[in-house]
Scaffold this active site. Structure first.
Site, mmCIF file in Angstrom:
data_model
loop_
_atom_site.group_PDB
_atom_site.id
_atom_site.type_symbol
_atom_site.label_atom_id
_atom_site.label_comp_id
_atom_site.label_asym_id
_atom_site.label_seq_id
_atom_site.Cartn_x
_atom_site.Cartn_y
_atom_site.Cartn_z
ATOM 1 N N THR A 1 -6.956 -25.038 14.289
ATOM 2 C CA THR A 1 -8.112 -24.579 15.068
ATOM 3 C C THR A 1 -9.013 -25.734 15.468
ATOM 4 O O THR A 1 -9.664 -25.687 16.515
ATOM 5 C CB THR A 1 -8.898 -23.534 14.251
ATOM 6 N N THR B 1 -6.650 -24.504 9.031
ATOM 7 C CA THR B 1 -7.213 -24.074 7.748
ATOM 8 C C THR B 1 -6.258 -23.184 6.946
ATOM 9 O O THR B 1 -6.358 -23.108 5.724
ATOM 10 C CB THR B 1 -8.521 -23.282 7.964
ATOM 11 N N ASP B 2 -5.325 -22.501 7.644
ATOM 12 C CA ASP B 2 -4.551 -21.451 6.970
ATOM 13 C C ASP B 2 -3.726 -21.956 5.783
ATOM 14 O O ASP B 2 -3.681 -21.311 4.736
ATOM 15 C CB ASP B 2 -3.627 -20.747 7.971
HETATM 16 N N1 ASP Z 1 -4.397 -20.457 12.353
HETATM 17 C C1 ASP Z 1 -5.194 -21.672 12.371
HETATM 18 C C2 ASP Z 1 -4.394 -22.747 11.665
HETATM 19 O O1 ASP Z 1 -4.264 -22.672 10.477
HETATM 20 C C3 ASP Z 1 -6.464 -21.400 11.675
HETATM 21 C C4 ASP Z 1 -7.365 -22.582 11.515
HETATM 22 O O2 ASP Z 1 -7.016 -23.730 11.693
HETATM 23 O O3 ASP Z 1 -8.517 -22.313 11.120
HETATM 24 O O4 ASP Z 1 -3.925 -23.661 12.300
#
Ligand code: ASP
Length: 343
Positions: free
Chosen positions: A27, A107-108
């Site tokens: 993200t 973040t995932d």
């Molecule tokens: N789906 C995204 C990822 O993990 C979520 C994020 O980065 O916050 O790349």
């Protein structure tokens, strides 16, 4: 009259630290059509040069060596990319002209990648992961400040020898402890058992505690292309043995159980898992609760059944450690328990 003269000798300031910034997507590199959109966007579409261009203040903190390693939504993280990433970081930290590494990530699965690197990077140079909860195109995007703070931490001598770190929302976490705890909040990351290691704000870095368990250069693990198959199964009310049976007949090397409470396992899963352990499948009990330790149950349970306790590692971090341990040739519940007690 004596006029003050300026000295002709020039004192050359020490050059700023040279920090490699490796972008992998997420993200933090996400974009939506509209700045008010913080939930519907595409992750991993903004390149590393654009990420850096959004943070001019970086040039006052470090000399940046950017690299685009991947452009993935980290929900799709996979082991071959872990191998590529860890091998590249190991090559960079071995070079004299690199003082530290920052990785931008989704973040995932950040907590899994961070722990993997914490166990396999062979250096005491700082390696800091960061991410964002809002895409780069959003109003009040959190990525630029998180990136500046991550580079600030990587450039700080206090980060040396602390293992892999996660700089997020002004906090500095150990890769071993940090977990994502919110689907949307910008303070999505916490270290539930013992808290953050310190903080970073406005160029200042403060560590308030250190990392005790062995990591990076002090582990027995090496990154390679061999990823023993380890899967996670969940215990819950009314669970059937179907998933365990399918995994065992598929030949998995290990099963991590995301148990209830203190890593407790539903009666319908205990015998199939004990049978799996008797056949040589590594079975590790962790907890789905989100914080707390899984205590070993001793002779009556774990010893007799051949199960291992994950301690304070969540199921996904326990899976990372189990894969690395099996790849390193650690075999049997006694040796594996020692591994989990050590790392
Ligand atoms: N789906 C995204 C990822 O993990 C979520 C994020 O980065 O916050 O790349």
């Amino acid at each position: 009259m004596n006029t003050p003269t300026s000295s002709s000798s020039t004192t050359t300031a020490a050059p700023l630290p040279r920090i490699a910034v490796l972008a992998t997507g997420g993200t933090i590199a996400g974009a939506a059509a509209d700045a008010t959109n913080t939930a519907g966007y595409q992750a991993g579409v903004v390149g590393v040069d654009q990420l850096l261009a959004a943070v001019p203040a970086l040039s006052t903190v470090a000399r940046i060596a950017p690299e685009q390693i991947a452009s993935v939504d980290s929900k799709d993280m996979a082991m071959p990319l872990w191998t590529t990433l860890a091998q590249r970081i190991n090559a960079l930290v071995a070079a004299d002209d690199i003082d530290g590494v920052v990785v931008t990530h989704g973040t995932d699965t950040l907590e899994e990648s961070a722990y993997l690197l914490h166990l396999t990077i062979k250096s005491d140079k700082p390696v800091v992961l960061t991410a964002a909860m809002r895409p780069a195109s959003a109003l009040s995007a959190d990525g630029p400040l998180n990136l500046l703070n991550a580079v600030t931490v990587a450039a700080n001598p206090g980060a040396r020898g602390q293992g892999v770190l996660v700089a997020f929302n002004n906090k500095i976490h150990s890769a071993r402890d940090v977990v994502k705890t919110s689907t949307y909040a910008v303070d999505a990351f916490v270290s539930p058992e013992i808290g953050a290691l310190g903080w970073v704000q406005d160029g200042r870095v403060e560590f308030q505690r250190g990392v005790v368990r062995p990591h990076t250069f002090a582990t027995e693990f090496a990154i390679g292309a061999d990823w023993p198959q380890v899967e996670v199964v969940l215990s819950y009310a009314g669970v059937s043995r179907l998933a365990v049976d399918a995994l065992v007949s598929a030949g998995v090397r290990g099963i991590v159980v995301a148990g209830t409470g203190n890593g407790s396992i539903h009666a319908s899963l205990v015998q199939p898992l004990a049978d799996a352990a008797a056949q040589g499948v590594a079975v590790v009990r962790s907890s789905r609760v989100g914080s707390g330790h899984v205590m070993r149950n001793g002779a009556a349970a774990d010893d007799a059944l051949g199960f291992v306790s994950a301690g304070s590692l969540n199921p996904y971090k326990a899976r990372v450690l189990l894969m690395l341990a099996l790849a390193a040739g650690v075999a049997g519940p006694v040796a594996l328990q020692k591994t989990f007690d050590t790392y």
